[in-house]
Design a protein around this motif. Structure first.
Motif, mmCIF file in Angstrom:
data_model
loop_
_atom_site.group_PDB
_atom_site.id
_atom_site.type_symbol
_atom_site.label_atom_id
_atom_site.label_comp_id
_atom_site.label_asym_id
_atom_site.label_seq_id
_atom_site.Cartn_x
_atom_site.Cartn_y
_atom_site.Cartn_z
ATOM 1 N N HIS A 97 0.816 -1.214 0.000
ATOM 2 C CA HIS A 97 0.000 0.000 0.000
ATOM 3 C C HIS A 97 0.854 1.271 0.000
ATOM 4 O O HIS A 97 0.563 2.221 -0.750
ATOM 5 C CB HIS A 97 -0.956 -0.033 1.201
ATOM 6 C CG HIS A 97 -1.888 1.130 1.249
ATOM 7 N ND1 HIS A 97 -1.873 2.058 2.273
ATOM 8 C CD2 HIS A 97 -2.871 1.523 0.390
ATOM 9 C CE1 HIS A 97 -2.811 2.966 2.049
ATOM 10 N NE2 HIS A 97 -3.428 2.665 0.922
ATOM 11 N N PRO A 98 1.948 1.337 0.800
ATOM 12 C CA PRO A 98 2.785 2.552 0.749
ATOM 13 C C PRO A 98 3.375 2.817 -0.635
ATOM 14 O O PRO A 98 3.617 3.982 -0.982
ATOM 15 C CB PRO A 98 3.880 2.269 1.785
ATOM 16 C CG PRO A 98 3.261 1.293 2.735
ATOM 17 C CD PRO A 98 2.381 0.426 1.893
ATOM 18 N N THR A 99 3.638 1.770 -1.423
ATOM 19 C CA THR A 99 4.168 1.977 -2.771
ATOM 20 C C THR A 99 3.175 2.749 -3.629
ATOM 21 O O THR A 99 3.555 3.648 -4.393
ATOM 22 C CB THR A 99 4.488 0.625 -3.430
ATOM 23 O OG1 THR A 99 5.453 -0.066 -2.642
ATOM 24 C CG2 THR A 99 5.039 0.821 -4.833
ATOM 25 N N LEU A 100 1.898 2.419 -3.506
ATOM 26 C CA LEU A 100 0.876 3.095 -4.293
ATOM 27 C C LEU A 100 0.667 4.539 -3.847
ATOM 28 O O LEU A 100 0.095 5.345 -4.592
ATOM 29 C CB LEU A 100 -0.451 2.330 -4.191
ATOM 30 C CG LEU A 100 -0.401 0.878 -4.681
ATOM 31 C CD1 LEU A 100 -1.732 0.187 -4.445
ATOM 32 C CD2 LEU A 100 -0.013 0.806 -6.153
ATOM 33 N N LEU A 101 1.147 4.877 -2.659
ATOM 34 C CA LEU A 101 1.018 6.245 -2.145
ATOM 35 C C LEU A 101 2.326 7.023 -2.252
ATOM 36 O O LEU A 101 2.423 8.133 -1.711
ATOM 37 C CB LEU A 101 0.563 6.224 -0.675
ATOM 38 C CG LEU A 101 -0.707 5.434 -0.340
ATOM 39 C CD1 LEU A 101 -1.050 5.613 1.133
ATOM 40 C CD2 LEU A 101 -1.874 5.860 -1.217
ATOM 41 N N SER A 102 3.317 6.472 -2.935
ATOM 42 C CA SER A 102 4.651 7.077 -2.936
ATOM 43 C C SER A 102 4.722 8.355 -3.752
ATOM 44 O O SER A 102 5.659 9.142 -3.579
ATOM 45 C CB SER A 102 5.681 6.066 -3.474
ATOM 46 O OG SER A 102 5.365 5.712 -4.813
ATOM 47 N N VAL A 103 3.771 8.575 -4.666
ATOM 48 C CA VAL A 103 3.771 9.798 -5.473
ATOM 49 C C VAL A 103 2.493 10.565 -5.147
ATOM 50 O O VAL A 103 1.437 10.284 -5.715
ATOM 51 C CB VAL A 103 3.845 9.487 -6.978
ATOM 52 C CG1 VAL A 103 3.902 10.799 -7.788
ATOM 53 C CG2 VAL A 103 5.064 8.630 -7.291
ATOM 54 N N PRO A 104 2.550 11.509 -4.224
ATOM 55 C CA PRO A 104 1.338 12.263 -3.858
ATOM 56 C C PRO A 104 0.730 12.968 -5.070
ATOM 57 O O PRO A 104 1.441 13.534 -5.906
ATOM 58 C CB PRO A 104 1.857 13.272 -2.832
ATOM 59 C CG PRO A 104 3.101 12.648 -2.280
ATOM 60 C CD PRO A 104 3.717 11.892 -3.418
ATOM 61 N N GLY A 105 -0.575 12.910 -5.165
ATOM 62 C CA GLY A 105 -1.278 13.545 -6.259
ATOM 63 C C GLY A 105 -1.484 12.672 -7.478
ATOM 64 O O GLY A 105 -2.241 13.031 -8.381
#
Length: 282
Positions: A37-45
């Motif tokens: 899950h953190p990988t999918l959130l690694s690029v904000p926006g």
């Protein structure tokens, strides 16, 4: 994103709107990916960040096994996911789908990846998306050379060789015939279905002109090679005449053939062959 039907989901752990699990399964265009899950959130926006920061996961589409579904190119998504892991762009040598990958990067709202893809895209003039790519070629010449090619292509057939460029053109065709008893060949040969043309685009257009069918490989630059053109006629002699008029002569020929019985109860046999002729102009 299309809304999923909660009744059709195989998993019900997120029906209450609970937080996303640490390990997430994705179905991207039929290709399954497993990531954190953190990988999918690694690029904000980014689009994936927007999808997986929602409080209620029930609004996201899922497949029949409960995996989150994204209707995009599943094979190119591996590079999207790799970039989100490492923030680096690593592509195979002679990667043929840079333009399509840039389009995927724009869809997933990854501006840094778009910038990394854009310079090489403009430099190579957008490599094509055709699953059958030609071998690497020399850089395209400048505008002056292109104008010279256009002038040479417009010259009438049979004109002098001055200004004509050297090069190879290969034509190939498949044919078959039936061989019956007493070695008597059937008079009805199967008509040649298609005559293929391989070579540099500029030479092929110069020799065959309007009789060259480019529908399988449109908009190929003049100095790129192709093996996907074919002729609008099916007479080899006509192709030979055009090559001879343009100053080409045959330098090699090869053929392969196979044999099979036409009927189990007869001795008739069908011979199928593929033949290539290589022409060269000095």
């Amino acid at each position: 994103m299309a809304l999923a039907d909660p009744a059709g989901c195989a998993q019900g752990s997120d029906d209450s709107g609970a937080a996303f699990p640490d390990i997430i399964e994705l179905n991207v265009g039929g290709q399954v990916y497993i990531t954190r899950h953190p990988t999918l959130l690694s690029v904000p926006g980014s689009l994936l960040w927007q999808m997986f920061t929602q409080k209620n996961s029930r609004s996201l589409a899922r497949d029949s096994k409960g995996r989150f579904f994204v209707d995009r190119d599943g094979f190119l998504f591996r590079y999207i996911l790799d970039f989100m892991r490492d923030r680096q762009l690593v592509l195979p040598e002679h990667f043929p789908e840079r333009g399509r990958l840039q389009r995927e990067a724009e869809f997933f709202m990854l501006p840094e990846l778009v910038k990394l893809l854009a310079p090489k895209l403009s430099q190579q003039n957008s490599l094509g998306d055709d699953p059958c790519q030609s071998d690497p070629e020399e850089p395209s010449p400048g505008a002056d050379t292109s104008r010279s090619l256009a002038t040479a292509s417009a010259a009438p057939a049979g004109a002098g060789s001055e200004g004509r460029r050297a090069g190879f053109i290969t034509i190939g065709y498949r044919g078959s015939y039936t061989l019956g008893r007493d070695s008597q060949t059937d008079a009805k040969f199967r008509r040649v279905a298609r005559i293929m043309v391989c070579g540099k685009t500029s030479l092929a257009k110069e020799v065959f002109g309007d009789t060259l069918n480019e529908s399988r490989d449109p908009d190929r630059p003049p100095e790129r090679y192709t093996s996907r053109y074919y002729l609008k006629f099916t007479f080899l002699e006509q192709a030979f005449d055009k090559l001879a008029d343009a100053g080409f002569h045959m330098v090699a020929c090869n053929s392969t053939g196979t044999c099979a019985f036409a009927h189990e109860q007869t001795d008739d046999r069908i011979w199928t062959s593929y033949t290539e002729y290589v022409f060269y102009r000095e």
